[in-house]
Design a protein around this motif. Sequence first.
Motif, short mmCIF file in Angstrom:
data_model
loop_
_atom_site.label_atom_id
_atom_site.label_comp_id
_atom_site.label_asym_id
_atom_site.label_seq_id
_atom_site.Cartn_x
_atom_site.Cartn_y
_atom_site.Cartn_z
N TYR A 39 20.32 38.37 55.70
CA TYR A 39 20.07 38.71 57.11
C TYR A 39 21.42 38.88 57.83
O TYR A 39 21.84 37.99 58.57
CB TYR A 39 19.24 37.61 57.78
N PRO A 40 22.10 40.00 57.62
CA PRO A 40 23.45 40.19 58.19
C PRO A 40 23.50 40.01 59.71
O PRO A 40 24.53 39.59 60.24
CB PRO A 40 23.80 41.62 57.80
N SER A 97 22.35 37.74 61.32
CA SER A 97 22.42 36.31 61.66
C SER A 97 23.85 35.78 61.72
O SER A 97 24.08 34.65 62.17
CB SER A 97 21.61 35.48 60.66
N LYS A 98 24.82 36.57 61.27
CA LYS A 98 26.22 36.12 61.31
C LYS A 98 26.59 35.73 62.73
O LYS A 98 26.22 36.40 63.69
CB LYS A 98 27.16 37.21 60.80
N CYS A 109 14.65 34.20 61.56
CA CYS A 109 16.09 34.32 61.85
C CYS A 109 16.35 35.01 63.17
O CYS A 109 17.24 34.60 63.93
CB CYS A 109 16.79 35.07 60.73
N VAL A 146 24.99 31.01 62.19
CA VAL A 146 24.69 30.19 61.02
C VAL A 146 25.83 29.22 60.77
O VAL A 146 26.99 29.65 60.60
CB VAL A 146 24.45 31.04 59.76
N GLU A 195 32.42 28.65 65.78
CA GLU A 195 33.02 29.88 65.29
C GLU A 195 34.53 29.90 65.45
O GLU A 195 35.20 30.73 64.86
CB GLU A 195 32.39 31.12 65.94
N GLU A 199 23.39 34.82 55.32
CA GLU A 199 24.08 35.93 55.99
C GLU A 199 24.04 37.21 55.17
O GLU A 199 24.11 38.31 55.73
CB GLU A 199 25.52 35.53 56.32
N THR A 200 23.93 37.09 53.85
CA THR A 200 23.79 38.27 53.00
C THR A 200 22.39 38.87 53.16
O THR A 200 22.24 40.08 53.31
CB THR A 200 24.05 37.92 51.52
N ARG A 209 24.84 29.27 53.55
CA ARG A 209 25.29 30.11 54.67
C ARG A 209 25.55 31.53 54.19
O ARG A 209 25.09 32.49 54.79
CB ARG A 209 26.57 29.55 55.30
N ARG A 210 26.29 31.65 53.08
CA ARG A 210 26.59 32.97 52.53
C ARG A 210 25.30 33.70 52.14
O ARG A 210 25.14 34.89 52.43
CB ARG A 210 27.54 32.87 51.34
#
Length: 161
Positions: A94-95, A97-98, A73, A101, A156, A91-92, A87-88
């Motif tokens: 590997y924060p 990575s927000k 990541c 993704v 985004e 991101e949970t 996705r959630r």
Amino acid sequence: MIRQILVVCEGNVCRSPMAAAFLRSKLEGVSVSSAGLNALVGSPAPEFACDVMRLRSMPIDQHRAQQITDELCRNTELILVMDSDQRRELETRYPFSKGKVYRVGEYGVFDIEDPYRQGRTVFEHCAQTIETGVTAWVKRLGLIASGSHARSNYPENRSRT
């Protein structure tokens, strides 16, 4: 310009290897890898997945599943997943990575259904859906690379579903 893309699905045997093969075939100079959130580590792609990709001259017979890691990541600029739940989850775990993704179907606002343990026609439909999503990404990445994009072309700036 994006140089590293990671494609993620659940087991890393069907969707992400197929999507990675599509991306590799369309993007020169970009490193594309794949991994699974709950990978069937070391497993090959199912025969139907291999068949539908072989017919497209993008063999994935040599693929072996790998588990997603912190390092994978961190070392990529864009991570493509198959659905919003993935996705959630990513991101949970590997924060950091927000913001990098997105779904393969981000621009068409669709998810890629899992064909695992289903028939050939389901794998064929999956490959077609992945190709649609990858084609949209390749177009967007081309716009980003050329600098001829409007700010609204970035994912985004679209609503996240």
